[in-house]
Each structure stands twice: as C-alpha cells, then as structure tokens.
Design an enzyme around this catalytic site. Structure first.
Site, PDB file in Angstrom:
ATOM      1  N   SER A  41       0.822  -1.217   0.000  1.00  0.00           N
ATOM      2  CA  SER A  41       0.000   0.000   0.000  1.00  0.00           C
ATOM      3  C   SER A  41       0.853   1.263   0.000  1.00  0.00           C
ATOM      4  CB  SER A  41      -0.923   0.007   1.226  1.00  0.00           C
ATOM      5  OG  SER A  41      -1.728  -1.155   1.256  1.00  0.00           O
ATOM      6  N   GLY A  42       1.793   1.346   0.934  1.00  0.00           N
ATOM      7  CA  GLY A  42       2.624   2.530   1.033  1.00  0.00           C
ATOM      8  C   GLY A  42       3.557   2.692  -0.150  1.00  0.00           C
ATOM      9  N   VAL A 106      14.461  -7.327  -1.464  1.00  0.00           N
ATOM     10  CA  VAL A 106      15.552  -6.569  -0.874  1.00  0.00           C
ATOM     11  C   VAL A 106      16.318  -7.478   0.085  1.00  0.00           C
ATOM     12  CG1 VAL A 106      16.198  -4.578   0.520  1.00  0.00           C
ATOM     13  CG2 VAL A 106      14.242  -4.434  -1.042  1.00  0.00           C
ATOM     14  N   CYS A 189      -3.472  -3.690  11.837  1.00  0.00           N
ATOM     15  CA  CYS A 189      -4.927  -3.747  11.932  1.00  0.00           C
ATOM     16  C   CYS A 189      -5.365  -4.536  13.160  1.00  0.00           C
ATOM     17  CB  CYS A 189      -5.534  -4.346  10.670  1.00  0.00           C
ATOM     18  SG  CYS A 189      -7.314  -4.055  10.546  1.00  0.00           S
ATOM     19  N   ASP A 324       3.623   0.044   7.797  1.00  0.00           N
ATOM     20  CA  ASP A 324       3.797  -0.908   8.885  1.00  0.00           C
ATOM     21  C   ASP A 324       5.235  -1.115   9.329  1.00  0.00           C
ATOM     22  OD1 ASP A 324       1.073  -1.218   8.586  1.00  0.00           O
ATOM     23  OD2 ASP A 324       1.171  -3.226   7.708  1.00  0.00           O
ATOM     24  N   THR A 333      -2.411   0.679  10.057  1.00  0.00           N
ATOM     25  CA  THR A 333      -3.593   0.436   9.230  1.00  0.00           C
ATOM     26  C   THR A 333      -3.423   1.065   7.858  1.00  0.00           C
ATOM     27  OG1 THR A 333      -4.755   2.470   9.851  1.00  0.00           O
ATOM     28  CG2 THR A 333      -5.032   0.570  11.326  1.00  0.00           C
ATOM     29  N   ALA A 334      -4.289   0.672   6.931  1.00  0.00           N
ATOM     30  CA  ALA A 334      -4.283   1.280   5.598  1.00  0.00           C
ATOM     31  C   ALA A 334      -4.672   2.749   5.676  1.00  0.00           C
ATOM     32  CB  ALA A 334      -5.235   0.524   4.670  1.00  0.00           C
ATOM     33  N   CYS A 367      -9.718   2.571  12.381  1.00  0.00           N
ATOM     34  CA  CYS A 367     -10.051   1.151  12.415  1.00  0.00           C
ATOM     35  C   CYS A 367     -11.566   1.001  12.320  1.00  0.00           C
ATOM     36  CB  CYS A 367      -9.552   0.510  13.707  1.00  0.00           C
ATOM     37  SG  CYS A 367      -9.892  -1.269  13.795  1.00  0.00           S
TER      38      CYS A 367
END
Length: 438
Positions: A41-42, A106, A189, A324, A333-334, A367
């Site tokens: 996501s990030g 990585v 989460c 995270d 969390t997202a 959340c």
C-alpha cells in the site's frame, strides 16, 4: 504444505507480475533518484506520487510479488461476505506506468553508501530512499503452526493462504468453543482480531447455532481496545451478545490433531491453560521487516526509525518511510498509510528544495470495527489516543452507513484513489466527507 511454510515469513503490506512496461529482473548496477522498497500500500502510493514529482524515469520500486492485495477486506472474506479473488490484482496493474519495477527481494540496505542489494546480487544506488517493506508474520512462533492449518477448524484472516480457512471453519462449525486470539506483539490492523469474532457471532445466530457456541476472545492485552471511547461501546456489545473476553491470555501452542489451544497467563508467569476448540482464529505474532531490522536504519526494536512528525529518518536525511515497517507510535492500518502519504509527499518536496519540512503528521489512523454483517463502529484517533473523527455524529455507535463505507466504498477508493496517489493526506476520511459536502 509449501504454501503454509511461506507463512513463516509473510509480509502483509501487499504483494507484487510482469507487464510490458518497464518491469524487469535486475541484472546490472542501477541508479535512481528515488528508490522505493516495497510494492504494498505505502510503496505503490508513494511511487505514484514520486512519478508525478520527479518523472517516471527517475523512480524505481523493488517488489518481488506478482499479486497485490487489498488486505482490509480479508475480514469480510473470512466471514464469507466477500471473495478472496476480489481482494487481489496483478501488481503490474497497480504499478505506475513508466516506473521501473525491479522484481526482486531486498536483501540488504546500506544507507552509508546509498545502496541496496537485492536477492539476485544486484546493487542499486539511490539519491533518496522510501522504505515501505511492511512487517512480517510469525506463525512459526506458535508451536504447532503453520502446519496446524492443514487441519480443519483453524483459520487466520491475516494471510491470503489462510483467510478462506476461516470461512470454512465457520461454515462447518457444529458445537463447542469458537476461540479468537490476539498475540503479545505489535500487529497490523489490531481490530481485525476481534472483528471476525463479532461476525462469527452474527453468522451463528443467522444459522441457528449460536446457542451451541461458546465464543471467546483471548487477548494478550489488558484492554479490549486501546481507545476508551470505542472500547466502552465494544464492551457493551460483548455483554449484550454473551461473548467471553479473557484479557492477558496469549496463544503459545496449537495441537491441531486434538483441537486444543494452549494459552499462557501473562499476569501469572508459568501458568498455562489448555482449551478445546471447534473453531480457532489465529492472529499471528508479528515483527519488523528482517531487512530493516538488520540495517543501520532500525531503532532498538527493529523498526524503521523515523521522525514521527515528518516521516524522515532520524539519522539519514535522504531516507523516508511509510506504513507498517515504521517506528511511528500509531496503529498500523491502511488508513494510516493514506494519512501518511500526503505528509510524506510534502516532506520530500521540501527536502528536494533544501527547505525544512513544515507539515506534521498527528498520528491519524482509523479502524472500522465491523460488528456484524451490516454495522461498523468507525474508530479514528491520533498519536495521543484521542478520537479524531470525520463525521458530525457519534462514531462509537454501530452504524449501517459505516459498514457500507468499509465494504463497498473504501475498496474503490483504495484501487482508484490511494494507489494512484490521488487520495490521502491528513484525515483521509475527513477529506472525503468534506468533498462530498461541496
């Protein structure tokens, strides 16, 4: 079994497939102005933003996975309300066009030489680095796992390999204990561990089996939820629905062949308790990325050591982080990623101009606590644990509208907004609400 062995070191931030743009397996030494580690996501969100800021040819993303998953929806997958297939898309479809995709893992980060080494031995140098490597799941730290997932009645909503097992265990429930666990480590989460309990209660009521079920939530924490306003509402739900909550109980062993789970009492060292189960949902212990932990970028606990206001590294000014993998003292969390992305974008823009970052992240996270198949309590709060709410209503109350936002609206905003770098920043839900009011 091979798939379950991979759970021993599973990164839940997202995953990443070849496409006819610039994806490749790295072979020669490479250099990029902006290197992004991680395609979750990030990582995808920031690579889209960096493409607009610096140009696609100056940005690369290191990510080995062929698939990218919207993991917040796994709560509903485990409860049978959504399909697992709906949660994933090929990484090629979310990777910003023109950005270099290095399809490797990585292996090592050396911020002193501004280089990264991948698992195929390729060295990549950078001017600026964004670390978005997520965290790792450690099912293997529970004796009897992950091999225990081969048996029926055990599931976990924290992995694509096990989320459908949760649904099968729930659908096959006959009679006995349904146990839901929360580990003695930081988690992503955190609310998801108990969301599936409320959904399971609703499912068993719908199927007429609730009277045959003893539903219990065994958590290592001393509280049901960390923010009192929402915890008070959750305790009312627990009492009303006759759910059992055992605080300071940590899962240490699963005896899948006997359907037994062993818990340690964290307030009484050495004391353990064996519980039989008909259904067991496991929230695994989690920890920092091993790559970050083994690098000079880590703090004492192994997390990426960031300035909590600017998201810039505390010792290496050309290194930044999101999500995270970071040391940020807020819930992972997202929604936190969405909020952080706007702050980080502003920080990097300032640093590129040799200016001091002026936008500060307040720790905003959210959340959506799913309490049934049509209700959600939308918890939003900051670094200080203070509610930081979007809507002019009491968000500690169960609401249908919040459920539809969680189940239907947020996935669309994720795929078509966040990952394209078009949505996010401080209070992303608040921004959405105000936009809708105009």
């Amino acid at each position: 079994m091979a798939a379950l062995r991979r759970l021993w070191r599973c990164r839940p931030a997202g995953m990443a497939a070849s496409h006819l743009h610039t994806s490749s397996a790295a072979s020669a030494k490479q250099h990029y102005k902006m290197l992004v580690l991680g395609g979750g996501s990030g990582g995808i969100t920031m690579s889209a933003r960096m493409k607009r800021m610096l140009g696609a040819e100056n940005v690369a993303v290191v990510e080995p996975s062929e698939m990218h998953y919207y993991q917040p929806i796994w709560t509903l997958v485990g409860a049978g309300a959504k399909s697992a297939a709906s949660s994933g898309r090929p990484t090629a479809s979310v990777m910003p066009s023109g950005v270099k995709w290095v399809k490797s893992s990585v292996q090592e980060i050396n911020p002193d030489t501004n280089t990264v080494r991948t698992d195929d031995g390729t060295e990549i140098s950078y001017e600026y680095l964004i670390v978005a490597l997520g965290l790792e799941l450690h099912y293997d730290r529970i004796k009897g796992l992950p091999e225990g997932f081969e048996h029926p009645s055990i599931g976990s909503n924290y992995s694509i390999q096990t989320v459908e097992k949760t649904c099968k265990a729930l659908q096959n429930f006959k009679e006995g204990n349904a146990i839901f666990t929360f580990p003695n480590t930081p988690v992503k989460c955190a609310g998801a561990a108990q969301k599936i309990m409320y959904l399971s209660d609703a499912f068993l009521r719908k199927t007429g089996q609730r009277s045959k079920a003893n539903i219990m939530y065994n958590t290592s924490l001393p509280v049901l939820f960390g923010i009192k306003k929402y915890a008070d509402s959750l305790w009312e739900i627990v009492k009303h629905r006759n759910l059992e909550v055992n605080l300071r109980h940590n899962l240490i062993e699963v005896r899948a062949d006997r359907k037994e789970a062993v818990f340690e009492n964290l307030d009484k060292p050495g004391e353990t308790k064996v519980m039989e189960y008909e259904m067991l949902h496991v929230t695994p212990p989690m920890g920092p990325s091993s790559v970050v932990k083994g690098s000079p970028l880590a703090d004492g606990a192994g997390w990426l050591d960031l300035n909590k206001a600017t998201l810039q590294h505390t010792r290496y000014p050309n290194v930044f982080g999101i999500g995270d993998c970071t040391s940020l003292p807020t819930a992972k969390t997202a929604a936190a990623v969405a909020a952080q992305s706007g702050i980080l974008n502003r920080t990097i823009r300032k640093v590129l101009k040799n200016e001091k970052p002026d936008t500060k992240y307040d720790g905003y996270t959210s959340c959506p606590l799913v309490t049934s198949y049509n209700t959600v309590i939308l918890a939003e709060f900051d670094y200080n644990g203070q509610p930081l709410e979007t809507f002019p209503i009491n968000q500690a109350k169960e609401r249908r509208t919040m459920y539809h936002m969680k189940a239907d609206l947020m996935p669309q905003l994720y795929w078509h907004g966040l990952l394209k770098g078009l949505w996010g920043g401080p209070g992303p839900y608040r921004k959405l609400f105000h936009l809708g009011m105009k």
